[in-house]
Design a protein around this motif. Structure first.
Motif, PDB file in Angstrom:
ATOM      1  N   LYS A  73       0.416  -1.344   0.488  1.00 25.01           N
ATOM      2  CA  LYS A  73       0.190   0.040   0.042  1.00 25.01           C
ATOM      3  C   LYS A  73       1.127   1.573   0.257  1.00 25.01           C
ATOM      4  CE  LYS A  73      -3.776  -0.213   2.318  1.00 25.01           C
ATOM      5  NZ  LYS A  73      -5.137  -0.004   3.721  1.00 25.01           N
ATOM      6  N   GLN A 111     -10.286   5.974  -0.848  1.00 24.90           N
ATOM      7  CA  GLN A 111     -10.789   3.770  -0.822  1.00 24.90           C
ATOM      8  C   GLN A 111      -9.464   3.177   0.293  1.00 24.90           C
ATOM      9  OE1 GLN A 111     -13.661   1.770  -1.981  1.00 24.90           O
ATOM     10  NE2 GLN A 111     -14.396   4.320  -2.155  1.00 24.90           N
ATOM     11  N   ARG A 112      -8.444   3.760   0.588  1.00 28.22           N
ATOM     12  CA  ARG A 112      -6.871   3.190   1.215  1.00 28.22           C
ATOM     13  C   ARG A 112      -7.028   2.374   1.926  1.00 28.22           C
ATOM     14  NH1 ARG A 112      -1.308   6.941   1.974  1.00 28.22           N
ATOM     15  NH2 ARG A 112      -0.441   5.681   2.834  1.00 28.22           N
ATOM     16  N   ALA A 113      -8.329   2.246   2.690  1.00 26.37           N
ATOM     17  CA  ALA A 113      -8.136   1.333   3.615  1.00 26.37           C
ATOM     18  C   ALA A 113      -8.601   0.186   3.220  1.00 26.37           C
ATOM     19  CB  ALA A 113      -9.024   1.857   5.112  1.00 26.37           C
ATOM     20  N   GLN A 114      -9.500   0.029   1.909  1.00 27.17           N
ATOM     21  CA  GLN A 114      -9.704  -1.165   1.458  1.00 27.17           C
ATOM     22  C   GLN A 114      -8.708  -2.159   0.821  1.00 27.17           C
ATOM     23  OE1 GLN A 114     -12.949  -1.631   2.284  1.00 27.17           O
ATOM     24  NE2 GLN A 114     -13.385   0.601   3.413  1.00 27.17           N
ATOM     25  N   GLY A 115      -7.670  -1.060   0.133  1.00 32.54           N
ATOM     26  CA  GLY A 115      -6.674  -1.942  -0.218  1.00 32.54           C
ATOM     27  C   GLY A 115      -6.487  -2.134  -1.692  1.00 32.54           C
ATOM     28  N   ALA A 118      -8.844  -2.569  -4.553  1.00 28.73           N
ATOM     29  CA  ALA A 118      -9.983  -2.014  -4.846  1.00 28.73           C
ATOM     30  C   ALA A 118     -10.098  -0.457  -4.640  1.00 28.73           C
ATOM     31  CB  ALA A 118     -10.610  -1.443  -3.130  1.00 28.73           C
TER      32      ALA A 118
END
Length: 341
Positions: A73, A111-115, A118
């Motif tokens: 990430k 959307q960073r937390a979604q991977g 995503a």
């Protein structure tokens, strides 16, 4: 032609562009599959027009990042930052380019937390959304322009603001397409638009294909044509509109606006809302891109000026808001005094 001609087509996770440097003699396409090819297409003017380069940059960012799907990430978001800054440097004047890139960057962080996968899916869908919004905006601008288009009018336009400059219909030319659909008889005078000849190569070609009555004139003929009372309105696009209404558009627009003022002809700017830059207070702050000298000294690979002559080749000029009768966007018609915040 306004509805059928597509300068951008995104399918199969690739972006196909009409190579506008080959028109009107050849209809050729260029494929964009990463940020490098997107940058090259924008910089070389294979794709041009503020809305079109914004969409190309958005798709280019997604396609470039897609190749880095296996990064962790932190590394992925580092690559996002690098590619975003790289693409924003392709051409500095049109604000739509930076606007589209910044919009994708914002979505990525949301959307960073979604991977990573995503994030990539969200970037692809946001790029598509920008294109769909542009299609609707162009049609609406065309309809809004009907307030100023009357049967039998002669209209002067400068550069190319049609389907080749956007996803569909275009900006100023959208008004001509909608008028044509409604059966109005208009006569368009297209400036050739030196030195890249967008009016001669692109606008004249587009309008001919659509069956719209068009006459091509040299840039230095505008005053004479206006004096002969053949022109009842001037309609042009924009690459950046400052908060006070000062407008950057293709070089030569400013002198057309001055002539329109002298001959008491209304002068209209037509552009999507994304072209308005409220952070820029006036035209003095708009960066003006300078293009290579050979665009002036050569044509088709043939030298037309002394090889060692100094050349000044700004791609845009700024028309002061005092010369603009109205600014037409998909959100409505704006009259002076202009205050975009």
């Amino acid at each position: 032609m306004g509805e059928g001609l597509r300068t951008l087509l995104f399918e199969g996770d690739r972006l196909r562009l009409i190579d506008q440097t080959k028109l009107p003699t050849e209809l050729r396409y260029v494929m964009v599959d990463d940020e490098q090819t997107a940058f090259s297409a924008i910089r070389s003017m294979q794709v041009r027009g503020a809305p079109a380069i914004g969409m190309t940059a958005a798709y280019g960012l997604y396609l470039g990042l897609k190749k880095h799907v296996d990064l962790d990430k932190e590394a992925f978001f580092g690559e996002l930052k690098r590619q975003a800054e790289f693409l924003k440097g392709a051409r500095p004047t049109a604000v739509n380019l930076a606007w589209a890139i910044e919009r994708l960057v914002r979505v990525a962080h949301e959307q960073r937390a979604q991977g990573v996968r995503a994030v990539l899916n969200a970037l692809r869908e946001e790029a598509k959304a920008i294109q769909h919004e542009d299609e609707r905006a162009c049609r609406t601008m065309g309809e809004n322009l009907q307030a100023f288009i009357k049967d039998g009018m002669g209209i002067l336009t400068h550069c190319n603001t049609g389907a080749l400059a956007a996803s569909q219909y275009g900006t100023a030319l959208a008004g001509f397409y909608v008028a044509h659909e409604r059966g109005l008889k208009i006569h368009v005078y297209a400036d050739e638009t030196r030195p890249f000849l967008q009016g001669a190569r692109l606008t004249a070609w587009e309008l001919q294909q659509a069956g719209i009555d068009v006459t091509l004139i040299c840039d230095n003929m505008a005053a004479s044509v206006m004096a002969s009372r053949k022109i009842q309105a001037v309609m042009v696009g924009a690459d950046r509109i400052a908060a006070n209404g000062d407008t950057a558009n293709k070089i030569g627009t400013y002198q057309v606006a001055i002539l329109a003022k002298y001959f008491q002809i209304p002068f209209y700017i037509v552009a999507p809302w994304s072209t308005i830059d409220p952070k820029t207070t006036s035209g003095r702050e708009i960066p003006i891109e300078e293009r290579p000298a050979k665009e002036v000294t050569e044509w088709g690979g043939v030298q037309i000026a002394p090889r060692d002559v100094p050349v000044y080749n700004p791609a845009f000029d700024v028309t002061p808001h005092e010369l603009i009768t109205a600014i037409v966007t998909e959100k409505g018609i704006y009259l002076p005094p202009y205050h975009f915040a």
